[in-house]
Design a protein around this motif. Structure first.
Motif, PDB file in Angstrom:
ATOM      1  N   TYR A 100      22.371 -28.808   5.546  1.00  0.00           N
ATOM      2  CA  TYR A 100      23.420 -28.342   4.766  1.00  0.00           C
ATOM      3  C   TYR A 100      23.789 -27.004   4.664  1.00  0.00           C
ATOM      4  CZ  TYR A 100      19.565 -27.654   1.503  1.00  0.00           C
ATOM      5  OH  TYR A 100      18.342 -27.487   0.996  1.00  0.00           O
ATOM      6  N   ALA A 101      24.604 -26.339   4.404  1.00  0.00           N
ATOM      7  CA  ALA A 101      24.976 -25.022   4.450  1.00  0.00           C
ATOM      8  C   ALA A 101      24.390 -24.061   3.303  1.00  0.00           C
ATOM      9  CB  ALA A 101      26.485 -24.640   4.420  1.00  0.00           C
ATOM     10  N   ILE A 102      24.277 -24.471   2.043  1.00  0.00           N
ATOM     11  CA  ILE A 102      23.797 -23.676   1.164  1.00  0.00           C
ATOM     12  C   ILE A 102      22.508 -23.567   1.177  1.00  0.00           C
ATOM     13  CG2 ILE A 102      23.839 -23.351  -1.260  1.00  0.00           C
ATOM     14  CD1 ILE A 102      26.550 -24.857  -1.581  1.00  0.00           C
ATOM     15  N   PRO A 103      21.714 -22.489   1.126  1.00  0.00           N
ATOM     16  CA  PRO A 103      20.177 -22.374   1.211  1.00  0.00           C
ATOM     17  C   PRO A 103      19.834 -22.925  -0.277  1.00  0.00           C
ATOM     18  CG  PRO A 103      21.174 -19.986   0.973  1.00  0.00           C
ATOM     19  CD  PRO A 103      22.319 -21.207   1.188  1.00  0.00           C
ATOM     20  N   PRO A 104      18.537 -23.437  -0.266  1.00  0.00           N
ATOM     21  CA  PRO A 104      18.034 -24.009  -1.479  1.00  0.00           C
ATOM     22  C   PRO A 104      17.941 -22.799  -2.788  1.00  0.00           C
ATOM     23  CG  PRO A 104      16.467 -24.355  -0.073  1.00  0.00           C
ATOM     24  CD  PRO A 104      17.657 -23.886   0.673  1.00  0.00           C
ATOM     25  N   SER A 105      17.271 -21.827  -2.172  1.00  0.00           N
ATOM     26  CA  SER A 105      16.947 -20.816  -3.320  1.00  0.00           C
ATOM     27  C   SER A 105      17.077 -19.443  -2.430  1.00  0.00           C
ATOM     28  CB  SER A 105      15.677 -21.042  -3.737  1.00  0.00           C
ATOM     29  OG  SER A 105      14.527 -20.620  -2.828  1.00  0.00           O
ATOM     30  N   PRO A 106      16.930 -18.157  -2.950  1.00  0.00           N
ATOM     31  CA  PRO A 106      16.800 -16.901  -2.289  1.00  0.00           C
ATOM     32  C   PRO A 106      15.356 -16.495  -1.546  1.00  0.00           C
ATOM     33  CG  PRO A 106      17.910 -16.728  -4.459  1.00  0.00           C
ATOM     34  CD  PRO A 106      17.300 -18.076  -4.526  1.00  0.00           C
ATOM     35  N   THR A 107      14.378 -17.591  -2.000  1.00  0.00           N
ATOM     36  CA  THR A 107      13.020 -17.364  -1.795  1.00  0.00           C
ATOM     37  C   THR A 107      12.872 -18.247  -0.468  1.00  0.00           C
ATOM     38  OG1 THR A 107      12.370 -18.634  -3.382  1.00  0.00           O
ATOM     39  CG2 THR A 107      12.274 -16.241  -3.984  1.00  0.00           C
ATOM     40  N   THR A 108      13.550 -18.996  -0.393  1.00  0.00           N
ATOM     41  CA  THR A 108      13.230 -20.219   0.721  1.00  0.00           C
ATOM     42  C   THR A 108      13.098 -19.471   1.923  1.00  0.00           C
ATOM     43  OG1 THR A 108      14.367 -21.935  -0.543  1.00  0.00           O
ATOM     44  CG2 THR A 108      13.720 -22.188   2.065  1.00  0.00           C
ATOM     45  N   LEU A 109      12.176 -19.825   2.882  1.00  0.00           N
ATOM     46  CA  LEU A 109      11.705 -19.058   4.205  1.00  0.00           C
ATOM     47  C   LEU A 109      12.417 -20.059   5.260  1.00  0.00           C
ATOM     48  CD1 LEU A 109       8.133 -18.009   3.932  1.00  0.00           C
ATOM     49  CD2 LEU A 109       9.902 -16.655   3.713  1.00  0.00           C
ATOM     50  N   VAL A 110      13.157 -19.530   6.305  1.00  0.00           N
ATOM     51  CA  VAL A 110      14.039 -20.296   7.217  1.00  0.00           C
ATOM     52  C   VAL A 110      13.106 -21.080   7.786  1.00  0.00           C
ATOM     53  CG1 VAL A 110      15.296 -19.917   9.402  1.00  0.00           C
ATOM     54  CG2 VAL A 110      15.752 -18.296   7.404  1.00  0.00           C
ATOM     55  N   ASP A 111      11.719 -20.682   8.153  1.00  0.00           N
ATOM     56  CA  ASP A 111      11.007 -21.576   8.982  1.00  0.00           C
ATOM     57  C   ASP A 111       9.925 -22.315   8.250  1.00  0.00           C
ATOM     58  OD1 ASP A 111      11.919 -20.486  11.452  1.00  0.00           O
ATOM     59  OD2 ASP A 111      10.722 -18.630  11.347  1.00  0.00           O
ATOM     60  N   SER A 112      10.201 -22.469   6.817  1.00  0.00           N
ATOM     61  CA  SER A 112       9.531 -23.237   6.302  1.00  0.00           C
ATOM     62  C   SER A 112       9.487 -24.681   6.421  1.00  0.00           C
ATOM     63  CB  SER A 112       9.848 -23.194   4.691  1.00  0.00           C
ATOM     64  OG  SER A 112      11.137 -23.473   4.523  1.00  0.00           O
ATOM     65  N   PRO A 113       8.502 -25.479   6.062  1.00  0.00           N
ATOM     66  CA  PRO A 113       8.754 -27.019   6.610  1.00  0.00           C
ATOM     67  C   PRO A 113       9.589 -27.945   5.593  1.00  0.00           C
ATOM     68  CG  PRO A 113       6.335 -26.354   6.581  1.00  0.00           C
ATOM     69  CD  PRO A 113       7.057 -25.323   5.985  1.00  0.00           C
ATOM     70  N   PHE A 114      10.152 -28.559   6.202  1.00  0.00           N
ATOM     71  CA  PHE A 114      11.224 -29.614   5.430  1.00  0.00           C
ATOM     72  C   PHE A 114      10.560 -30.582   4.811  1.00  0.00           C
ATOM     73  CE2 PHE A 114      11.932 -31.088   9.713  1.00  0.00           C
ATOM     74  CZ  PHE A 114      11.767 -32.288   9.525  1.00  0.00           C
ATOM     75  N   ALA A 115      11.066 -31.182   3.735  1.00  0.00           N
ATOM     76  CA  ALA A 115      10.302 -32.219   2.993  1.00  0.00           C
ATOM     77  C   ALA A 115      10.879 -33.467   3.546  1.00  0.00           C
ATOM     78  CB  ALA A 115      10.579 -31.961   1.566  1.00  0.00           C
ATOM     79  N   VAL A 116      10.063 -34.548   3.738  1.00  0.00           N
ATOM     80  CA  VAL A 116      10.672 -35.769   4.270  1.00  0.00           C
ATOM     81  C   VAL A 116      10.601 -36.680   2.913  1.00  0.00           C
ATOM     82  CG1 VAL A 116      10.269 -37.755   5.578  1.00  0.00           C
ATOM     83  CG2 VAL A 116      10.067 -35.458   6.453  1.00  0.00           C
ATOM     84  N   ILE A 117      11.619 -37.377   2.483  1.00  0.00           N
ATOM     85  CA  ILE A 117      11.824 -38.083   1.204  1.00  0.00           C
ATOM     86  C   ILE A 117      11.934 -39.696   1.596  1.00  0.00           C
ATOM     87  CG2 ILE A 117      12.698 -38.244  -0.920  1.00  0.00           C
ATOM     88  CD1 ILE A 117      13.455 -35.434  -0.870  1.00  0.00           C
ATOM     89  N   PRO A 118      11.188 -40.584   1.368  1.00  0.00           N
ATOM     90  CA  PRO A 118      11.429 -41.866   1.486  1.00  0.00           C
ATOM     91  C   PRO A 118      12.321 -42.373   0.426  1.00  0.00           C
ATOM     92  CG  PRO A 118       9.517 -41.662   0.100  1.00  0.00           C
ATOM     93  CD  PRO A 118       9.576 -40.275   0.422  1.00  0.00           C
ATOM     94  N   PRO A 119      13.105 -43.248   1.082  1.00  0.00           N
ATOM     95  CA  PRO A 119      14.346 -43.902  -0.012  1.00  0.00           C
ATOM     96  C   PRO A 119      13.898 -44.121  -1.442  1.00  0.00           C
ATOM     97  CG  PRO A 119      14.309 -45.325   2.014  1.00  0.00           C
ATOM     98  CD  PRO A 119      12.998 -44.234   2.015  1.00  0.00           C
ATOM     99  N   GLU A 120      12.667 -44.407  -1.874  1.00  0.00           N
ATOM    100  CA  GLU A 120      12.379 -44.732  -3.337  1.00  0.00           C
ATOM    101  C   GLU A 120      12.078 -43.622  -3.842  1.00  0.00           C
ATOM    102  OE1 GLU A 120       8.737 -45.426  -0.579  1.00  0.00           O
ATOM    103  OE2 GLU A 120      10.798 -45.927  -0.581  1.00  0.00           O
ATOM    104  N   GLY A 121      11.981 -42.251  -3.140  1.00  0.00           N
ATOM    105  CA  GLY A 121      11.815 -41.008  -3.909  1.00  0.00           C
ATOM    106  C   GLY A 121      13.125 -40.321  -4.476  1.00  0.00           C
ATOM    107  N   LEU A 122      14.369 -40.841  -3.850  1.00  0.00           N
ATOM    108  CA  LEU A 122      15.545 -40.322  -4.247  1.00  0.00           C
ATOM    109  C   LEU A 122      15.943 -40.490  -5.737  1.00  0.00           C
ATOM    110  CD1 LEU A 122      17.621 -41.146  -1.220  1.00  0.00           C
ATOM    111  CD2 LEU A 122      16.350 -39.035  -1.318  1.00  0.00           C
ATOM    112  N   ALA A 123      15.325 -41.322  -6.350  1.00  0.00           N
ATOM    113  CA  ALA A 123      15.706 -41.727  -7.514  1.00  0.00           C
ATOM    114  C   ALA A 123      15.073 -40.536  -8.696  1.00  0.00           C
ATOM    115  CB  ALA A 123      15.377 -42.972  -8.260  1.00  0.00           C
ATOM    116  N   ASP A 124      14.192 -39.885  -8.164  1.00  0.00           N
ATOM    117  CA  ASP A 124      13.356 -38.912  -8.975  1.00  0.00           C
ATOM    118  C   ASP A 124      13.548 -37.665  -8.034  1.00  0.00           C
ATOM    119  OD1 ASP A 124      11.839 -37.458 -10.802  1.00  0.00           O
ATOM    120  OD2 ASP A 124       9.810 -37.991 -10.019  1.00  0.00           O
ATOM    121  N   ALA A 125      14.647 -36.991  -7.936  1.00  0.00           N
ATOM    122  CA  ALA A 125      15.008 -35.858  -7.180  1.00  0.00           C
ATOM    123  C   ALA A 125      15.525 -34.589  -7.981  1.00  0.00           C
ATOM    124  CB  ALA A 125      15.801 -36.226  -5.894  1.00  0.00           C
TER     125      ALA A 125
END
Length: 313
Positions: free
Chosen positions: A194-219
């Motif tokens: 997605y085009a919008i960075p999550p926050s000004p402090t997020t590093l470009v090379d930081s690991p991305f989070a993998v979320i299982p389907p059941e985790g989407l309800a608590d996002a």
């Protein structure tokens, strides 16, 4: 199981023999035949043309395809399990055109990332790029040993990684990824950007989070763009989850650079699957999309480039 064969494009180089081994295993996984295709070098094609023009009975009827003979000997003496049906095809014409024609009815076409010619420093050979751009079937490009050296040792047993534009990627692309994951008995990890960075402090090379389907309800901690991307993924993937209920699905939404994240994921992936063209580009366009091109250039493991195959794609 499918009747469409897996095609392995070989030229006798070590790179193509590695691709042949990948294709052999793929044909066994999918319960289909294996076609081993070698495009004859120019001098062999010139010889065949000369003999045909002269109609000389003193000349051998066919030019001996030494590459095909070597492959036959390797497979017959190697002790590896082979599909029930193995065919050998010696082709004429340019490499991209000959493979494009034979690939019309293929389940997939597998080739090495670099052949005999070209510069050793190239990450991707010109024929590999041309075939991946024009073939009418999915093309799997298997990286040569120097590139694959950076991959995890157990990558071949890893998940299938799918690069997905939730709104616009043709169904053929996730269908191929889920089919391959089902044949392997592994998970599909879906990566969207997605085009919008999550926050000004997020590093470009930081690991991305993998979320299982059941985790989407608590996002609740996710930024709106990330949350919306994951929900769009979930909606888009619903038909494939229904069709492949035994395939686990992991979802990841990343800021900005989808290609870079897919290349990172290739380190531990059995296969990375991407669509051939930019979603808004005509499927018959002769230029490959930027994400597919970047992943082909830099991935550490096999990459499947999938065109839009269905009529309504």
């Amino acid at each position: 199981m499918t009747n469409a064969p897996v095609i392995a494009a070989v030229d006798g180089s070590e790179h193509s023999l590695k691709a042949l081994e990948w294709a052999r295993a793929a044909a066994l996984r999918h319960g289909t035949g294996l076609v081993i295709a070698h495009v004859l070098p120019d001098h062999a094609q010139l010889y065949a043309g000369r003999r045909s023009a002269l109609h000389s009975a003193s000349e051998p009827e066919e030019y001996t395809d030494v590459v095909s003979e070597r492959i036959r000997a390797l497979l017959n003496g190697g002790g590896a399990e082979l599909p029930e049906e193995v065919q050998y095809e010696s082709l004429e014409g340019s490499v991209p055109e000959a493979l494009r024609v034979i690939g019309t009815e293929a389940l997939m076409l597998v080739m090495g990332s670099r052949g005999r010619g070209g510069f050793a420093s190239l990450l991707l050979g010109s024929n590999s790029r041309a075939v991946a751009t024009t073939a009418p079937c999915p093309v799997v490009v298997v990286p040569h040993a120097e590139r694959a050296a950076g991959a995890d040792e157990e990558a071949s047993a890893g998940r299938v990684v799918l690069g997905l534009h939730a709104a616009e990627t043709p169904d053929d692309v996730p269908a191929f990824a889920f089919t391959e994951a089902a044949a392997r008995g592994t998970a599909v990890q879906v990566v969207s950007a997605y085009a919008i960075p999550p926050s000004p402090t997020t590093l470009v090379d930081s690991p991305f989070a993998v979320i299982p389907p059941e985790g989407l309800a608590d996002a609740g901690e996710l930024v709106p763009a990330e949350r919306e991307m994951l929900r769009s993924q979930t909606e888009r993937l619903a038909p494939f989850r229904t069709r492949y209920p035994d395939v686990p699905v992991e979802q990841a939404a990343v800021p900005g650079d989808a290609a870079g994240r897919l290349v990172t994921a290739s380190r531990s992936a059995a296969l990375v699957v991407v669509g051939r063209h930019h979603p808004r580009r005509n499927p018959m366009h002769l230029l490959m999309g930027s994400v597919a091109n970047a992943v082909l250039q830099h991935a550490l493991g096999p990459v499947a480039v999938v065109p839009a195959l269905s009529d309504d794609a």
